[in-house]
Motif scaffolding. Structure first.
Motif, short mmCIF file in Angstrom:
data_model
loop_
_atom_site.label_atom_id
_atom_site.label_comp_id
_atom_site.label_asym_id
_atom_site.label_seq_id
_atom_site.Cartn_x
_atom_site.Cartn_y
_atom_site.Cartn_z
N VAL A 507 0.86 -1.18 0.00
CA VAL A 507 0.00 0.00 0.00
C VAL A 507 0.90 1.24 0.00
O VAL A 507 1.90 1.29 0.71
CB VAL A 507 -0.95 0.03 1.22
N SER A 508 0.55 2.20 -0.83
CA SER A 508 1.27 3.47 -0.85
C SER A 508 0.67 4.37 0.23
O SER A 508 -0.46 4.85 0.09
CB SER A 508 1.15 4.13 -2.22
N LEU A 509 1.42 4.61 1.28
CA LEU A 509 0.96 5.52 2.33
C LEU A 509 0.87 6.94 1.80
O LEU A 509 0.04 7.73 2.26
CB LEU A 509 1.92 5.45 3.52
N SER A 510 1.70 7.26 0.81
CA SER A 510 1.65 8.60 0.21
C SER A 510 0.35 8.79 -0.56
O SER A 510 -0.31 9.83 -0.44
CB SER A 510 2.86 8.81 -0.71
N ASN A 511 -0.04 7.79 -1.36
CA ASN A 511 -1.32 7.88 -2.07
C ASN A 511 -2.48 7.92 -1.09
O ASN A 511 -3.47 8.63 -1.31
CB ASN A 511 -1.49 6.68 -3.01
N MET A 512 -2.37 7.14 -0.02
CA MET A 512 -3.45 7.08 0.96
C MET A 512 -3.62 8.43 1.66
O MET A 512 -4.75 8.92 1.83
CB MET A 512 -3.17 5.99 2.00
N LEU A 513 -2.52 9.08 2.05
CA LEU A 513 -2.62 10.38 2.72
C LEU A 513 -3.08 11.46 1.74
O LEU A 513 -3.88 12.33 2.11
CB LEU A 513 -1.27 10.76 3.33
N SER A 514 -2.61 11.41 0.49
CA SER A 514 -3.08 12.36 -0.51
C SER A 514 -4.58 12.21 -0.74
O SER A 514 -5.31 13.20 -0.89
CB SER A 514 -2.33 12.17 -1.82
N SER A 515 -5.06 10.97 -0.75
CA SER A 515 -6.49 10.72 -0.91
C SER A 515 -7.25 11.25 0.29
O SER A 515 -8.32 11.88 0.14
CB SER A 515 -6.75 9.22 -1.08
N PHE A 516 -6.74 11.02 1.48
CA PHE A 516 -7.39 11.49 2.71
C PHE A 516 -7.55 13.01 2.69
O PHE A 516 -8.63 13.54 2.97
CB PHE A 516 -6.54 11.05 3.91
N LEU A 517 -6.49 13.72 2.34
CA LEU A 517 -6.54 15.19 2.32
C LEU A 517 -7.44 15.69 1.19
O LEU A 517 -8.09 16.73 1.33
CB LEU A 517 -5.13 15.75 2.17
N THR A 518 -7.48 14.96 0.09
CA THR A 518 -8.35 15.35 -1.02
C THR A 518 -9.82 15.18 -0.64
O THR A 518 -10.65 16.05 -0.93
CB THR A 518 -8.02 14.53 -2.28
N TYR A 519 -10.15 14.06 0.00
CA TYR A 519 -11.53 13.85 0.45
C TYR A 519 -11.91 14.91 1.49
O TYR A 519 -13.06 15.35 1.55
CB TYR A 519 -11.68 12.46 1.06
#
Length: 695
Positions: A507-519
């Motif tokens: 899992v990409s933690l960077s993609n996950m955090l970017s998604s979290f901030l985008t949502y």
């Protein structure tokens, strides 16, 4: 016979010529009408070029906001948790239909009046059915937890017993002379600054979340909490009270309320115990607040720290601390007792550090996945040093590509375990930003108001759902990190990555955090959000892609830190001003164009808080400090498009008329020539006839 034919032709030419001249006159009138229309739309266009609109512009908040009634009258960081009141020339507060329904239900006279704790609480609780405030927030800031419901024609209260709780006490001077509270506690940072910030970016990644079991705590979290206890205890021993200490006691009270609030049908003894414990917190908080300000004489300390007997469930009250030393001693004892309980709950064997047996570190080969456990891959390279893994921060996730890879057991049955791992990492990261399922992190991270709290919940739930999915495109051809299918799927998709055999998971933690901030941005800005989380990175436009985007986060220094106190003060200011000036209902006030028109025309005024004396004063909209008048580019663009379209249409009509006019003019010219010729012919014929008969 020839003369008769000429006369007949003459009559036809005369009739045709008259008809053409009439048409020519009609076309001239049409052209004049078009000229007038062109002049009118040109004037309208010129006026539209001066069109303006009102914007709300708070330097602390990213971007400008269209002026709406809800922006002015709903507590948020955008308005610094102070209502900006729309008022009539006489000073009455203009309420929309939802606020007006709450005012009627609470018995607020349109002429104003004298208030009470009970009526103030009724007013706040009556806002719940209209969606102005959530039931949870209303209960937390009222002492009388009335249950309101929407009925035909308004809001009413049911017959259930009213719960008396330890909510926020009504401040009858808020907004009418009380010392204004500093509620502007948010800072705005762009991504590079956020990465370097101590509050967010420099917080350590809690990798131990992957290996913790019940009853355990990560060593990172334990050390941070224990350091806080030691600092507070040492300061209190020196009679020094900081705002952080005040906030600590407030947070402890909030946590106690969340975890111990008795049910409605609980025994009275249980409720009394609960209320007595809350009173103990109130005493400590009051003393801490007085000591933090430090502007008092020792002789008046007892009076300043006193709490009214009405705040006690038993009626005993509290008459204040006799000395500063006594207050600091009790505050210190409380902190020390908390620390002792904390250390007892988590002895040395319960404080968990990164387990090297479960992480692929200190290995000579940093290229292959040939182990059972976790790997941390930074920008495509396996991080082999345990110290560097331990020191990785949230900022590292934001600044680069951080991927967690797992090969614990292999096989498809391992994917569910990895999904749990991903959720644990999301929990620990989201906590840094202020999200907590127990809602005990108000005033932390991005959790700056009710809207942002809801946005964090939305972001967490959407990210959790997004990263509960698995992308397993392609078969593994290599166990190298660079070529591994699970790793490639993880960095290319906003899901868990796996190979077709699910031998490896990533899992990409960077993609996950970017998604979290985008949502998070999606919830706050709704349809106006410019960002989207797609299934793949290629389909996504993350908020983190915009380096000029401003992130708002909580800064507790010298300010009211918790959302409950800020919201309570907001509604106290509104309620007190309604009592002082009365209210009027305007069902159209929610229409932003109508609101703007009424304000611009001076039919309504703005009333805002004066920080120097704590009163609300009427003023023009451009004197509030946040409302600015700017060119309405949308209206100008619409006017320009409409002008261009109408001008093209009228020009086309004008060109058609000109063409028709030219044809008719040519025909009239020809008819005139023929007319003269036939006329002469008839005249000559008549003359010859007379001459014939005379001879």
């Amino acid at each position: 016979m020839g003369l008769a034919a000429s006369q007949a032709r003459f009559l036809c030419i005369t009739a045709r010529k008259a008809d053409c001249e009439y048409k020519s006159t009609d076309l001239a009138q049409q052209k004049l009408s078009i000229t007038n229309q062109l002049s009118a739309i040109s004037n309208d266009y010129a006026n539209a070029m001066n069109a303006t609109k009102l914007l709300w512009s708070n330097d602390t908040v990213d971007g400008d906001y269209g002026l709406t009634y809800s922006l002015l009258m709903m507590p948020s960081a955008v308005n610094d948790y102070d209502p900006y009141l729309i008022t009539t020339p006489s000073g009455a507060i203009v309420l929309n239909s939802e606020y007006a329904a709450a005012a009627r239900a609470a018995g607020l006279s349109k002429a104003g009046g004298i208030g009470s704790q009970e009526q103030r609480d009724k007013f706040i609780q009556a806002m719940v059915p209209g969606g102005l405030v959530t039931k949870e927030t209303a209960d937390s800031i009222t002492r009388y937890d009335f249950k309101a419901e929407k009925v035909a024609g308004g809001v009413t209260f049911d017959n259930a017993p009213v719960i008396e709780s330890n909510g926020v006490q009504w401040n009858p001077l808020a907004g009418i002379g009380a010392q204004p509270k500093n509620k502007s506690v948010v800072d705005a940072m762009k991504l590079p600054e956020l990465i370097m910030s101590e509050q967010i970016g420099q917080q350590l990644i809690d990798w131990t979340a992957l290996t913790l079991t019940n009853g355990q705590i990560s060593k990172v979290e334990y050390d941070k909490k224990n350091k806080e206890f030691n600092q507070y205890s040492q300061l209190l021993a020196k009679h020094v009270v900081t705002d952080d200490i005040v906030n600590y006691f407030k947070a402890q009270k909030n946590t106690y309320e969340l975890n111990n609030r008795p049910a409605d049908d609980a025994a009275q003894t249980v409720k009394d115990t609960y209320n007595a414990e809350l009173l103990k917190y109130d005493k400590l908080i009051k003393a801490a607040e007085v000591l933090a300000k430090g502007d008092f004489a020792e002789s008046e300390f007892k009076t300043l720290t006193a709490i009214s007997a009405t705040d006690s469930p038993t009626g005993s009250g509290f008459d204040g601390y006799a000395t500063v030393d006594a207050a600091c001693r009790e505050l210190k004892n409380f902190v020390d007792a908390d620390q002792t309980a904390f250390e007892s709950k988590y002895p040395a064997d319960k404080r968990i550090d990164i387990d090297t047996s479960k992480f692929n570190v200190n290995q000579s080969d940093g290229k292959k996945i040939d182990f059972q456990g976790y790997s941390v891959v930074v920008n495509g390279v396996l991080e082999k040093d345990k110290g560097k893994v331990s020191d990785m921060t949230i900022g590292d996730i934001l600044a680069g590509s951080v991927v967690l890879v797992s090969n614990q057991s292999g096989g498809k049955e391992d994917i569910n375990k990895f999904k749990q791992d991903v959720e644990k990492m999301l929990d620990s990261i989201a906590k840094v930003f202020g999200y907590s399922p127990s809602e005990d992190l108000f005033g932390k991270g991005f959790n700056i108001d009710e809207a942002s709290s809801e946005a964090l919940k939305f972001a967490y739930n959407m990210t959790k759902r997004q990263f509960n999915r698995v992308t397993s495109l392609g078969s593994n051809t290599s166990n190298s990190f660079i070529d591994n299918t699970a790793y490639q799927n993880a960095i290319n998709y906003n899901t868990i990555g796996a190979d077709s055999d699910m031998q490896y998971n990533a899992v990409s933690l960077s993609n996950m955090l970017s998604s979290f901030l985008t949502y998070y941005d999606n919830y706050l800005n709704m349809a106006n959000s410019d960002y989207v989380v797609g299934k793949s990175v290629e389909q996504s436009v993350y908020v983190t892609d915009n380096l000029n985007y401003y992130y708002l986060f909580q800064n507790d220094k010298d300010a009211v830190p918790d959302i409950k106190s800020k919201s309570a003060d907001f509604y106290d200011e509104l309620y007190n001003n309604i009592l002082a000036h009365g209210w009027r209902e305007d069902v159209a006030i929610d229409d932003s164009e109508y609101l703007e028109s009424m304000i611009k025309d001076g039919r309504y005024s703005m009333s805002s808080l004066n920080e120097s004396d704590g009163y609300y004063y009427q003023s023009r909209y451009n004197d509030t400090g946040y409302i600015v008048e700017v060119a309405d580019t949308d209206a100008i663009a619409r006017a320009e498009a409409e002008f261009t379209s109408k001008k093209a249409e009228l020009t086309y009509k004008e060109d058609s008329i000109d063409l028709k006019s030219k044809k008719i003019d040519a025909e009239i010219s020809a008819l005139t020539t023929e007319y003269e010729s036939v006329k002469n012919m008839i005249s000559n014929g008549v003359q010859k006839a007379f001459q014939l008969f005379q001879s």
